[in-house]
Design an enzyme around this catalytic site. Structure first.
Site, PDB file in Angstrom:
ATOM      1  N   ASP A 484      46.789   4.338  17.439  1.00 21.24           N
ATOM      2  CA  ASP A 484      47.943   3.463  17.631  1.00 21.24           C
ATOM      3  C   ASP A 484      47.558   2.123  18.220  1.00 21.24           C
ATOM      4  O   ASP A 484      48.355   1.182  18.199  1.00 21.24           O
ATOM      5  CB  ASP A 484      48.918   4.125  18.616  1.00 21.24           C
ATOM      6  CG  ASP A 484      49.845   5.098  17.927  1.00 21.24           C
ATOM      7  OD1 ASP A 484      50.285   4.797  16.822  1.00 21.24           O
ATOM      8  OD2 ASP A 484      50.127   6.158  18.521  1.00 21.24           O
TER       9      ASP A 484
HETATM   10  C1  BGC Z   1      48.974   4.747  23.698  1.00 18.34           C
HETATM   11  C2  BGC Z   1      48.759   5.663  22.546  1.00 18.34           C
HETATM   12  C3  BGC Z   1      50.084   6.134  22.043  1.00 18.34           C
HETATM   13  C4  BGC Z   1      50.996   4.963  21.748  1.00 18.34           C
HETATM   14  C5  BGC Z   1      52.354   5.469  21.376  1.00 18.34           C
HETATM   15  C6  BGC Z   1      49.872   3.626  23.306  1.00 18.34           C
HETATM   16  O1  BGC Z   1      50.119   2.813  24.398  1.00 18.34           O
HETATM   17  O2  BGC Z   1      47.742   4.281  24.185  1.00 18.34           O
HETATM   18  O3  BGC Z   1      47.953   6.755  22.927  1.00 18.34           O
HETATM   19  O4  BGC Z   1      49.928   6.866  20.880  1.00 18.34           O
HETATM   20  O5  BGC Z   1      51.090   4.104  22.838  1.00 18.34           O
HETATM   21  O6  BGC Z   1      53.284   4.495  21.209  1.00 18.34           O
HETATM   22  C1  NOJ Z   2      48.831   9.585  20.861  1.00 18.06           C
HETATM   23  C2  NOJ Z   2      49.805   9.561  19.744  1.00 18.06           C
HETATM   24  O1  NOJ Z   2      50.795  10.538  19.926  1.00 18.06           O
HETATM   25  C3  NOJ Z   2      49.109   9.795  18.427  1.00 18.06           C
HETATM   26  O2  NOJ Z   2      50.030   9.687  17.386  1.00 18.06           O
HETATM   27  C4  NOJ Z   2      47.972   8.835  18.249  1.00 18.06           C
HETATM   28  O3  NOJ Z   2      47.298   9.190  17.070  1.00 18.06           O
HETATM   29  C5  NOJ Z   2      47.021   8.858  19.426  1.00 18.06           C
HETATM   30  N1  NOJ Z   2      47.756   8.659  20.650  1.00 18.06           N
HETATM   31  C6  NOJ Z   2      45.927   7.819  19.314  1.00 18.06           C
HETATM   32  O4  NOJ Z   2      46.410   6.535  19.462  1.00 18.06           O
END
Ligand code: BGC
Ligand code: NOJ
Length: 826
Positions: A484
């Protein structure tokens, strides 16, 4: 240092100190009603949707950390305490918390009085049952006051913590006998209420928070508890709560059992009230209360819950030379998979229940670890997910579980999303042999008029990738892929812009995101997932379509080798400027974990030795004693062209944190490549049972995975390198649960459902003599014995099924009954 121990025979983790390094929680409920409960009874409950239907209130990020919960207060002649130590924090004479499968038992004692509270959500029941057993262990009679406590949330958790100008005037309750009803907004638009009851007479109650706690007191010294007496307050607006008060006398050795129930009830609109048009119609509530209002009924409910878990955990059971592996596979990893399946990433002690509903990629991956438990529920989920897909194959990134509608605040255009659905549908078919799911008519965009068979959705998913390629023939990165935080079309320089939803207007003309930025991770995911689609098409007899899809996969592999092989590992991406990301040529972030495992598992460049070279690079550059970091070197400055990833300090989260989710992909890949020792090494670096001994460093629960562990760079920015290395965060709701279930059971132990049978191809530590496993599969029970006389990691030399030799390593579907499978490695 440990703060408890595993009691495997009971499938419990026993916490022996209330001062755990972080609240260690459990989840109650697996169907509609859910509770989070910490080892000091903190937490909250909700019905189906932690945002839209929150029943009790919780204060996230509080000081102290775990504030709010279901609390029993005891005032024993001025000595005030809780069985779970908090919130009063009177030093107890004994304390223990047992987190089990769907229940938690917290026991505390003080001055000869013991209080043992069992919390659980029974099967097919929308409520939390709390049984409190009070025992006078002293030699004199004891008279004391008992108070229960729950604080109502005004249903919509987001509104509840923001809209005080309205909410302070809407709270309403009704009190009848020993039951306190929470009926805020019931008069108007809500056809649901909640209640908190006890199966005995009471000597008083409170329903108004300020009367019970006092405006200038805290949960640790509620004024009613200090006074030893309730106020019989009636909430009208402000903050409704529910507290029962009872004076109790116990002779020496005497026990008293009370059963409290915190329940949720939905009523048809025309039956909401009694004849007066305002009193709650309590018919359903009373029937619910009647179900568990005695210790005998509670015992039966607990037995039913236990037997449900016996059968769920009876589907896969292993007996390996390592207790910790057995503990993870047979108990805790499977348990966590149930939780992630139910909650996606919505509600934990790190996810507020407000921010996210069910994630498209998350929930599809969760199915991989859950599907064997209750395939019918997986099927239903797959259909719900597919219904939020758009006709062009793109997907809503999230949906709310209560409405099942795609969440338009977040929208779509995450480049990896569609592919996970191919993988999850394939895993469902492999588990069940139920090909009929492909014929199921499923709407696009939740619009029935746009319904098409599930196979069409898979086709749309596959071609969504093929139809969105960039200059190197690699998939466009769009807003983000699995990571993400790699946002190659964002270029954000304004605080507050969401990296996930903001795309720079400069890409408007190109359709919203860069048509240059490409994701190698999605390319390798495509080559990994693609063969499942081909297999499905072949099975359906669609030969031409299968050949066409295979050609796309082959082409993608060639494109990866032509443009995304960096010599010793695979690149991560091309950014919107057409520059390489994740290359030796880069100053920071030279190697990333995400594309590597899928490339290895789809044999990209295998003939040139790409697999083993990549594994070597991973071991050298990414591995640490606490797991594999996501990238290296960590980013130490903000790279506007990469997005959120470089906003994190090095060593945390997606910037070189140990993201356990994609550690699993490397564990799978190492096992796939025959490196069982290496696969097991990585597995044991992160599997919770293996981190138990260092709980003081790891901090989060030693029985479940967290999303992230501080990487080797953690703290480096501020000269504290090492201090936070190994520290776990974001426990419970992570794709790691499903993926490490896959890694250990399907890749290391090698027991993997396939379209036409059960494939058994272990890749284990060479030191192991073998192992045994029982797997229920398509109506049969397979007792599998693996022998490893030559101490290899991988390689099935011979296999017999029910005494007869079978070629290869796929156990055919044998039908009902028990079947003996014997495999010799060598
Ligand atoms: C986080 C990710 C997460 C995403 C969801 C980010 O700030 O680092 O792990 O999946 O937000 O919106
Ligand atoms: C957590 C999120 O839930 C998942 O969708 C994503 O793939 C990982 N963070 C890595 O960013």
């Amino acid at each position: 240092m440990k703060f408890g121990y595993f009691d495997d025979s009971k499938r419990e983790y026993v916490i022996t100190s209330p001062r755990t390094p972080y609240p260690w929680i459990n989840y109650l409920g697996t169907q509609g009603f859910f509770s989070l409960i910490s080892n000091t009874a903190g937490g909250y409950c909700f019905y189906k949707d932690a945002r839209l239907r929150r029943i009790t209130r919780y204060r996230y990020n509080n000081v102290p950390i775990d504030m709010g919960g279901r609390y029993f207060y005891i005032n024993d002649n001025g000595c005030i305490w809780n069985p779970g130590w908090s919130p009063v924090k009177t030093e107890l004479d004994s304390y223990e918390c047992r987190h089990g499968m769907g229940y938690t038992v917290i026991t505390g004692s003080k001055n000869g009085l013991k209080a043992c509270a069992t919390f659980f959500v029974p099967q097919n029941y929308d409520g939390e049952v709390q049984q409190l057993v009070l025992t006078n262990e002293s030699s004199v009679a004891k008279t004391f006051s008992l108070f229960s406590f729950a604080e109502w949330c005004l249903w919509d958790a987001q509104d509840d913590c923001t809209n005080f100008q309205r909410n302070f005037s809407t709270g309403r309750v009704e009190i009848k006998d020993s039951t306190i009803y929470h009926k805020t907004e019931y008069r108007d638009r809500r056809n649901h209420f909640a209640f908190y009851t006890v199966n005995d007479t009471i000597d008083g109650y409170d329903t108004d928070r300020d009367s019970f706690i006092g405006l200038y007191n805290g949960f640790n010294d509620p004024q009613a508890v200090v006074a030893g007496k309730a106020n019989n307050s009636f909430a009208d607006g402000w903050s409704p709560i529910a507290s029962h008060y009872k004076r109790i006398t116990l002779a020496p050795g005497e026990s008293k059992t009370l059963v409290f129930i915190l329940g949720y009830v939905e009523m048809p609109a025309h039956k909401k009230f009694e004849a007066d048009g305002k009193t709650i119609n309590k018919e359903k509530a009373l029937a619910m209360i009647d179900k568990y209002n005695t210790p005998e009924k509670v015992a039966a409910g607990l037995a039913e819950l236990k037997s449900a878990w016996d059968s769920l955990l009876g589907i896969l059971n292993v007996n390996t030379p390592d207790d910790k592996v057995d503990r993870m596979v047979n108990i805790w990893n499977q348990y966590q998979c149930m939780v992630t399946f139910n909650l996606s990433r919505s509600a934990s002690y790190f996810e507020s229940g407000i921010g996210r509903g069910m994630g498209f990629r998350d929930s599809n991956q969760d199915i991989l670890g859950f599907v064997h438990q209750i395939p019918d529920r997986a099927r239903e989920r797959l259909i719900d997910l597919a219904a939020t897909q758009l006709p062009d194959g793109g997907c809503y990134h999230q949906y709310q579980p209560l409405t099942k509608k795609g969440n338009s605040d977040i929208g779509g255009d995450f480049s990896d999303d569609p592919l996970w659905m191919i993988l999850s549908v394939a895993s469902y078919i492999k588990e069940t042999g139920d090909w009929s799911i492909l014929d199921e008519n499923v709407p696009y965009d939740n619009d029935e008029s746009k319904a098409k068979p599930m196979l069409d959705h898979l086709n749309a998913s596959f071609y969504h990738i093929v139809n969105n390629l960039g200059p190197h023939g690699l998939p466009l990165a769009m807003r983000a892929d699995w990571n993400d935080c790699i946002n190659l079309s964002c270029f954000s320089d304004t605080p507050g812009e969401s990296f996930q939803t903001y795309t720079n207007p400069k890409f408007k003309a190109e359709g919203g995101y860069s048509k240059v930025a490409e994701s190698v991770m999605v390319a390798t995911l495509f080559t990994y997932v693609g063969p499942n689609f081909v297999g499905i098409l072949e099975h359906k007899g669609l030969k031409d379509e299968a050949a066409k899809a295979q050609a796309e996969i082959d082409k993608m592999k060639a494109n990866i080798m032509a443009s995304a092989w960096d010599g010793d590992w695979f690149l991560r991406a091309y950014d919107a400027n057409g520059e390489k990301m994740g290359s030796k040529e880069c100053e920071e972030g030279q190697i990333f974990i995400e594309p590597q495992g899928f490339a290895i598992m789809s044999d990209v460049g295998k003939d040139q030795g790409a697999d083993l070279r990549t594994l070597k690079a991973i071991d050298e550059r990414l591995n640490t004693k606490f797991g594999l970091v996501l990238n290296n070197p960590a980013f130490t400055k903000y790279y506007i062209q990469y997005g959120e990833i470089s906003t994190y300090p090095g060593g945390y989260k997606e910037n070189a944190g140990i993201f356990t989710h994609n550690n699993a992909w490397i564990i799978c890949a190492a096992a796939y490549a025959g490196q069982g020792d290496q696969a097991f090494k990585y597995y044991s670096e992160i599997a919770p049972a293996f981190t138990e001994e260092t709980s003081d460093i790891h901090k989060t629960e030693p029985y479940v995975y967290g999303q992230m562990i501080g990487g080797k760079d953690a703290g480096a920015d501020i000269g504290m390198q090492g201090d936070h290395f190994g520290q776990g965060k974001n426990s419970w709701l992570t794709g790691t649960a499903a993926w490490n279930m896959v890694a250990i059971s399907q890749y290391i132990l090698g027991i993997k459902p396939d379209f036409d049978g059960l494939s058994v191809d272990p890749s284990i530590p060479s030191a192991w003599d073998g192992f045994k496993a029982t797997r229920k599969f398509r109506g049969g029970v397979y007792n599998i014995t693996i022998k490893n006389p030559s101490h290899v990691c991988k390689g099935v030399k011979s296999m017999t099924v029910d005494g007869k030799a079978v070629e290869g390593n796929v156990v055919p579907v044998m039908g009902a009954g028990e079947h003996e499978v014997e495999i010799v490695l060598g």
